[in-house]
Write a protein that holds these residues in place. Structure first.
Motif, PDB file in Angstrom:
ATOM      1  N   PHE A   3       0.814  -1.209   0.000  1.00  0.00           N
ATOM      2  CA  PHE A   3       0.000   0.000   0.000  1.00  0.00           C
ATOM      3  C   PHE A   3       0.854   1.267   0.000  1.00  0.00           C
ATOM      4  O   PHE A   3       0.419   2.313  -0.458  1.00  0.00           O
ATOM      5  N   GLY A  48       1.633   1.783  -3.522  1.00  0.00           N
ATOM      6  CA  GLY A  48       0.461   2.384  -4.159  1.00  0.00           C
ATOM      7  C   GLY A  48       0.344   3.867  -3.881  1.00  0.00           C
ATOM      8  O   GLY A  48       0.004   4.651  -4.773  1.00  0.00           O
ATOM      9  N   ARG A  49       0.624   4.265  -2.654  1.00  0.00           N
ATOM     10  CA  ARG A  49       0.543   5.690  -2.299  1.00  0.00           C
ATOM     11  C   ARG A  49       1.532   6.504  -3.109  1.00  0.00           C
ATOM     12  O   ARG A  49       1.201   7.561  -3.652  1.00  0.00           O
ATOM     13  N   HIS A  58       0.650   6.380  -6.949  1.00  0.00           N
ATOM     14  CA  HIS A  58      -0.539   7.186  -7.237  1.00  0.00           C
ATOM     15  C   HIS A  58      -0.196   8.670  -7.281  1.00  0.00           C
ATOM     16  O   HIS A  58      -0.680   9.398  -8.160  1.00  0.00           O
ATOM     17  N   ASP A  62      -7.688  -1.417  -3.579  1.00  0.00           N
ATOM     18  CA  ASP A  62      -7.592  -0.370  -2.567  1.00  0.00           C
ATOM     19  C   ASP A  62      -7.366   1.005  -3.178  1.00  0.00           C
ATOM     20  O   ASP A  62      -7.983   1.987  -2.765  1.00  0.00           O
ATOM     21  N   ARG A  63      -6.495   1.081  -4.199  1.00  0.00           N
ATOM     22  CA  ARG A  63      -6.052   2.378  -4.695  1.00  0.00           C
ATOM     23  C   ARG A  63      -6.741   2.800  -5.984  1.00  0.00           C
ATOM     24  O   ARG A  63      -7.003   3.986  -6.191  1.00  0.00           O
ATOM     25  N   TRP A  64      -7.040   1.853  -6.868  1.00  0.00           N
ATOM     26  CA  TRP A  64      -7.626   2.177  -8.175  1.00  0.00           C
ATOM     27  C   TRP A  64      -8.828   1.265  -8.441  1.00  0.00           C
ATOM     28  O   TRP A  64      -8.875   0.524  -9.423  1.00  0.00           O
TER      29      TRP A  64
END
Length: 322
Positions: free
Chosen positions: A139, A142-143, A146, A176-178
């Motif tokens: 994650f 991902g942060r 993104h 979670d992100r997209w």
């Protein structure tokens, strides 16, 4: 050391495969310096690059080219590879602790579809992309990815496509992100699982297995994925190891069945494979996985932060302040 020399040494280190190689390169442009000095520069400036990254993540990203027309597609490709790290027993003659540990370097790239092209020789290239690496929780990758994607125009793309292999953390990260993006399983990785299933189902490697697999791959690639998925789900698994493999592959395809619409994606000229991020991973391994290289957490992170600053247009910010 002057800031100008420090910058040249740091930049050289991001392109060389070793610190010793960076020292030799520096010698060719007129600076005789020991590799330990370049290592110290990388740790100092790389730590600053990581601190600047953490500060950027607290702010809303500004798109770097807001005047550009909205893209038809934003592509996010995610993969991982393993590097050697020094474990808690490193350097000890007698210890029950691991001297060497392997940790995954999660890697993601972002680009807009119009930034993909081919050379005259047919080799694929991406003229502008964002690259992020992270050793740790998915994650956090991902942060960071993104944030870079937003600065590269993600928010104005008409559609977003996330591509990866079958490893669960990639698809958990995507959810979670997209969550609203399309997802596509890399065709080559899917093909490997069709081969595994074919060998287990047909009993052995041979003409029969080859014919069975190639027929299903043709169907998958040309819009008949639902036919193939239904057939796979209906295969009766025998007893023994072959049957265990059949059930394993059935579970695999059941989990990825919604990510295999290859013809629809390819017909739009979009990618159906993760070659771009695999290429980035291979380049990273040339630098971080060479003979005799065993990293500390900070040592790898600082050099990686420098490379990301170079690749993601943050390099000049490292030299704006002392």
């Amino acid at each position: 050391m002057s800031p100008a020399l420090e910058e040249r040494l740091a930049f050289t280190a991001t392109w060389a495969r070793t610190y010793e190689g960076a020292a030799k390169m520096a010698g060719k442009w007129g600076c005789e310096v020991d590799s330990s000095v370049i290592h110290a520069v990388v740790q100092r400036v790389g730590n600053k690059a990581e601190e600047q990254t953490q500060e950027r993540l607290k702010q809303l990203p500004q798109e770097q080219q807001p005047q550009r027309e909205p893209s038809e597609l934003a592509a996010l490709m995610i993969d991982g590879w393993y590097a050697r790290f020094r474990g808690p027993g490193w350097g000890r003659k007698k210890t029950k602790k691991e001297r060497v540990e392997w940790h995954e370097l999660k890697t993601g790239i972002f680009y807009l579809h119009e930034q993909a092209a081919r050379t005259e020789g047919g080799r694929g290239v991406i003229v502008d992309k964002k690259l992020v690496r992270w050793q740790g929780e998915p994650f956090e990758l991902g942060r960071r990815l993104h944030w870079e994607a937003l600065s590269g125009g993600l928010s104005r793309a008409k559609e977003t496509l996330v591509l990866g292999d079958g490893i669960p953390w990639i698809w958990n990260l995507k959810a979670d992100r997209w969550a609203e993006a399309r997802g596509l399983l890399d065709f080559w990785h899917g093909s490997e699982h069709v081969w595994e299933l074919g060998r287990a189902h047909c009993g052995a490697e041979g003409p029969r297995t080859k014919a069975w697999v190639e027929s299903r791959l043709h169907q998958l690639r040309h819009g008949q994925e639902q036919v193939v998925l239904k057939e796979i789900a209906g295969i009766k698994a025998r007893r023994g190891r072959g049957g265990e493999m059949v059930r394993k592959q059935q579970n695999y395809f059941a989990g990825h069945g919604g990510r295999m619409n290859y013809k629809e994606i390819a017909d739009r000229g979009w990618p159906i494979g993760i070659g771009a991020v695999e290429s980035a991973c291979r380049r990273s391994q040339c630098r971080f996985k060479g003979p005799g290289q065993f990293w500390t957490q900070k040592g790898l992170r600082h050099l990686s932060a420098l490379e990301e600053a170079r690749d993601n247009n943050h390099w000049d910010q490292l030299w704006l302040t002392a």
